[in-house]
Design a protein around this motif. Structure first.
Motif, PDB file in Angstrom:
ATOM      1  N   SER A 161       0.667  -1.095   0.119  1.00 53.56           N
ATOM      2  CA  SER A 161       0.060  -0.196  -0.010  1.00 53.56           C
ATOM      3  C   SER A 161       0.970   1.111  -0.007  1.00 53.56           C
ATOM      4  CB  SER A 161      -0.918  -0.064   1.219  1.00 53.56           C
ATOM      5  OG  SER A 161      -1.658  -0.999   1.568  1.00 53.56           O
ATOM      6  N   TYR A 175       0.752   5.568   0.904  1.00 51.24           N
ATOM      7  CA  TYR A 175      -0.197   6.467   1.612  1.00 51.24           C
ATOM      8  C   TYR A 175       0.820   7.687   1.548  1.00 51.24           C
ATOM      9  CZ  TYR A 175      -2.167   2.470   3.897  1.00 51.24           C
ATOM     10  OH  TYR A 175      -2.926   1.316   3.978  1.00 51.24           O
ATOM     11  N   GLU A 176      -0.108   8.791   1.303  1.00 49.84           N
ATOM     12  CA  GLU A 176       0.514  10.416   1.207  1.00 49.84           C
ATOM     13  C   GLU A 176       0.472  10.908   2.556  1.00 49.84           C
ATOM     14  OE1 GLU A 176       2.085  11.393  -1.407  1.00 49.84           O
ATOM     15  OE2 GLU A 176       1.590   9.706  -2.942  1.00 49.84           O
ATOM     16  N   ARG A 177       1.503  11.356   3.036  1.00 46.90           N
ATOM     17  CA  ARG A 177       1.622  12.297   3.951  1.00 46.90           C
ATOM     18  C   ARG A 177       2.237  13.588   3.786  1.00 46.90           C
ATOM     19  NH1 ARG A 177       4.825   8.304   8.024  1.00 46.90           N
ATOM     20  NH2 ARG A 177       6.261  10.301   7.711  1.00 46.90           N
ATOM     21  N   THR A 188       5.926  10.302   1.203  1.00 47.61           N
ATOM     22  CA  THR A 188       5.079   9.149   0.615  1.00 47.61           C
ATOM     23  C   THR A 188       5.447   7.884   1.393  1.00 47.61           C
ATOM     24  OG1 THR A 188       4.809  10.363  -1.476  1.00 47.61           O
ATOM     25  CG2 THR A 188       4.243   7.968  -1.433  1.00 47.61           C
ATOM     26  N   SER A 189       4.443   7.376   2.082  1.00 51.34           N
ATOM     27  CA  SER A 189       4.889   6.048   2.607  1.00 51.34           C
ATOM     28  C   SER A 189       4.520   4.705   1.837  1.00 51.34           C
ATOM     29  CB  SER A 189       3.989   6.141   4.236  1.00 51.34           C
ATOM     30  OG  SER A 189       4.729   7.145   5.015  1.00 51.34           O
ATOM     31  N   ARG A 207       2.846   4.688  -7.402  1.00 51.12           N
ATOM     32  CA  ARG A 207       1.411   4.879  -7.116  1.00 51.12           C
ATOM     33  C   ARG A 207       0.308   3.941  -8.213  1.00 51.12           C
ATOM     34  NH1 ARG A 207       3.093  10.078  -7.011  1.00 51.12           N
ATOM     35  NH2 ARG A 207       3.469  10.687  -4.913  1.00 51.12           N
ATOM     36  N   ALA A 252      -2.798   3.258  -6.537  1.00 51.71           N
ATOM     37  CA  ALA A 252      -3.354   4.294  -5.381  1.00 51.71           C
ATOM     38  C   ALA A 252      -3.366   5.523  -6.299  1.00 51.71           C
ATOM     39  CB  ALA A 252      -2.057   4.130  -4.525  1.00 51.71           C
TER      40      ALA A 252
END
Length: 119
Positions: free
Chosen positions: A67, A69-71, A75-76, A114, A119
């Motif tokens: 997965s 994830y945008e922080r 980006t994680s 992504r 994602a």
């Protein structure tokens, strides 16, 4: 990459990312290679020797889920592994890609990551 961990299979369609970190008085560069067939590989790059070392390789068949994830500052990437820890909990690997000093090819490959993960 294959000199550090010979069983890694290089995949031309893989997403390649570079992570640069300032540590004391030097810059440390690590690279990430990830693909559906090749799995996940990361290692620190020693520019003076032109070699990788301290590599970590996770074969594709040991990755249950990936997965992204945008922080705010990074980006994680989260890899959930098929193996479990001794306490029965699932094992997760977290990789952060800082957004502060990203160059063009890094941004392009992050976009490819992504897209590959939906994602």
């Amino acid at each position: 990459m294959q000199s550090v961990i010979p069983e890694v299979t290089y995949q031309p369609e893989a997403v390649l990312l570079s992570v640069n970190a300032l540590r004391k008085d030097k810059v440390e560069t690590s690279y990430v290679h990830i693909s559906r067939l090749g799995g996940f590989f990361t290692a620190e790059y020693k520019s003076k020797q032109g070699t990788f070392h301290d590599g970590l390789y996770i074969p594709a068949e040991k990755i249950a889920k990936a997965s992204i994830y945008e922080r705010e500052l990074a980006t994680s990437l989260v890899l959930e592994l098929t193996e479990q820890a001794r306490d029965g909990e699932g094992i997760k690997l977290f990789v952060d890609f800082p957004k502060l000093s990203m160059i063009g090819w890094h941004n392009k490959n992050l976009k490819r990551l992504r897209e590959a993960l939906g994602a």
